[in-house]
Scaffold this active site. Structure first.
Site, PDB file in Angstrom:
ATOM      1  CB  CYS A  37      33.025  38.244  38.636  1.00 35.55           C
ATOM      2  SG  CYS A  37      31.600  38.011  37.597  1.00 35.55           S
ATOM      3  CG  ASP A  39      28.418  37.514  38.996  1.00 42.87           C
ATOM      4  OD1 ASP A  39      28.988  37.443  40.212  1.00 42.87           O
ATOM      5  OD2 ASP A  39      28.267  38.606  38.298  1.00 42.87           O
ATOM      6  CB  CYS A  64      28.188  42.330  41.100  1.00 39.56           C
ATOM      7  SG  CYS A  64      28.053  42.170  39.046  1.00 39.56           S
ATOM      8  CB  CYS A 107      27.187  41.733  34.204  1.00 42.55           C
ATOM      9  SG  CYS A 107      28.422  41.814  35.355  1.00 42.55           S
TER      10      CYS A 107
END
Lengths: 139, 230
Positions: A37, A39, A64, A107
Site C-alpha cells: 500500500c 505505507d 492509512c 498494518c
C-alpha cells in the site's frame, strides 16, 4: 469499510508522534514499509542502559488510518516495558485491540516489524557500545 | 482467481462437440458462443502472456469481440447462450481494462507467474522483511517529511510564494522519479518478452521491486497534487 472507534481515536489523537535523536546510543530506530500500500513507518525507542526499560517511544507514520493507529498503539504498549518484554508483542494483539479487518492486518504486521527493527537497531548499537565502552563515554 | 492457461487440455464444444482450445470465446468449428473460458486475460484475446502489447490491436480486438458478444445478438438464442453472452462480455471487459493499462498489466502478469512459481516462493516472499530496500524507505520517508512540512505551512495559512514554488518543484521531482520507474519497467518488459527462463526470472524480480517503488512514488504524487489543488 468502517474503522473501529479505537482506530479513529488513535488516528485523531495519535500518541507519541515525534522523533528521537538517531545518533544517541540509547536510541534504536526502526524504519519499515509495506509495499502493498506504500505505507512507511518509523518507530524509535530510548532504552535505559541500566534497566533495559524502554523509557520513551516515538513514531512517525505515513499511511492509512490503520497504520497510524497500529504504530501509535505500539508505542503506548512498549513504553515502560523491558526490551525483551516488548519483543513479546505480536501483531495479533494489535489486530485484536484495534479490531482491524482482514485487509488491514498488514498494518499490524508493519507495527510489529517496526518494534523489532527498532530493538534490533538498539541491540546492534548496544553491542558496539559494550565492546568499546570508551567510545560511549566519549559522546 | 488467477488461473494459468492450460492450452493442452481441449474442451469439447457444447453444440458441435468438436474439441477446441478452452480459452476461446467462440467455437472455431461451428462459431457458437462458448461459456466463459478458464484461461488468463491474455488468452481471451488469443495472446500468450507478454508485456509489450500492441494497444491498437488490443482495442480493435476488444471492439470486435464486444460486438460479437453483444447480448442483443442473442435475443433469440438459447437461455444458456444468453447467459454466456453476459458472462463473456464481463470477462472481456475485465481482461481489456487490465491489459490496456501498462501498470495493471505488469502486475497481473507477475501475479500469474507467481502462481506458477508455487508455494515456496510466495512463502519466502511473505516472510522477507527486506523486500523494501532500506535506501528506498529512507528516501520515501524523507520525501514524505518534506511534503508534510509544506502541507502544514499551507494549512497554517501561509501564502508564501516560495511555498507554492517548493510544492511545484516537489511535484516535478516526484513525477520525474515516477517516469524513471516507468522507463525502467519498459526496459524489463523487453527482457521478459524476449528472454529465456533465467532472464525472465530476473526480470520478474526486478519488476516486483519497481512496482513496489512505484506505489510509494505514486502516493507522493497523489499527495502533492492534492496539496497543490487545495
Amino acid at each position: 469499510m468502517a474503522y473501529s472507534d479505537k482506530v479513529i481515536d488513535h488516528y485523531n489523537n495519535p500518541r507519541n508522534v515525534g522523533q528521537l535523536d538517531k545518533g544517541s546510543a540509547e536510541v534504536g530506530t526502526g524504519l519499515v514499509g509495506a509495499p502493498e500500500c506504500g505505507d512507511v513507518m518509523r518507530l524509535q525507542i530510548r532504552v535505559n542502559p541500566e534497566t533495559q526499560v524502554i523509557e520513551e517511544a516515538k513514531f512517525k507514520t505515513f499511511g492509512c488510518g490503520s497504520a497510524i493507529a497500529s504504530s501509535s498503539l505500539a508505542t503506548e504498549w512498549i513504553k515502560g516495558r523491558t526490551v525483551e518484554d516488548a519483543l513479546a508483542i505480536k501483531n495479533t494483539d494489535i489486530v485484536k485491540e484495534l479490531s482491524l479487518p482482514p485487509v488491514k492486518i498488514h498494518c499490524s504486521v508493519l507495527a510489529e516489524d517496526a518494534i523489532r527493527a527498532a530493538i534490533g537497531d538498539w541491540k546492534k548499537k548496544n553491542g558496539v557500545a559494550e565492546a568499546e565502552p570508551a567510545a560511549v563515554t566519549a559522546q | 482467481m488467477l488461473k494459468v492457461l492450460d492450452s493442452a487440455v481441449p474442451v469439447a464444444c457444447w453444440s458441435c462437440s468438436v474439441a477446441h482450445n478452452e480459452s476461446i470465446l467462440f467455437c472455431p468449428h461451428c462459431s457458437k458462443i462458448q461459456p466463459p473460458p478458464g484461461g488468463d486475460y491474455f488468452s481471451v484475446f488469443g495472446l500468450a502472456p507478454r508485456l509489450d502489447l500492441d494497444l491498437g490491436m488490443l482495442e480493435h480486438e476488444f471492439h470486435r469481440l464486444s460486438r460479437k458478444l453483444h447480448p442483443d445478438r442473442f435475443a433469440r438464442a438459447l437461455p444458456n447462450e444468453k447467459d454466456w453472452s453476459l458472462a463473456d462480455t464481463a470477462l472481456l471487459n475485465d481482461a481489456y481494462r487490465t491489459l490496456r493499462d501498462p501498470i495493471r498489466r505488469t502486475g497481473y502478469l507477475l501475479k500469474l507467474q507467481g502462481a506458477e512459481m508455487g508455494e515456496e516462493h510466495s512463502g519466502k516472499d511473505r516472510k522477507d522483511p527486506s523486500r523494501v530496500p532500506a535506501d528506498l524507505l529512507e528516501e520515501v520517508f524523507e520525501l514524505n517529511m518534506q511534503l508534510e512540512e509544506m502541507r502544514m505551512a499551507r494549512k497554517m495559512g501561509q501564502t508564501d510564494p516560495d511555498l507554492q514554488a517548493d510544492l511545484t518543484a516537489a511535484k516535478k521531482k516526484f513525477d520525474g522519479l515516477l517516469d524513471a520507474v516507468d522507463q525502467d519497467l519498459r526496459g524489463q518488459w523487453k527482457v521478459w518478452d524476449e528472454g529465456d527462463e533465467a532472464a525472465r526470472q530476473s526480470a520478474q524480480k526486478t519488476m516486483v521491486a519497481l512496482l513496489d517503488r512505484r506505489r510509494y512514488l505514486s502516493n507522493l504524487v497523489r499527495d502533492v497534487t492534492e496539496t497543490l489543488g487545495a
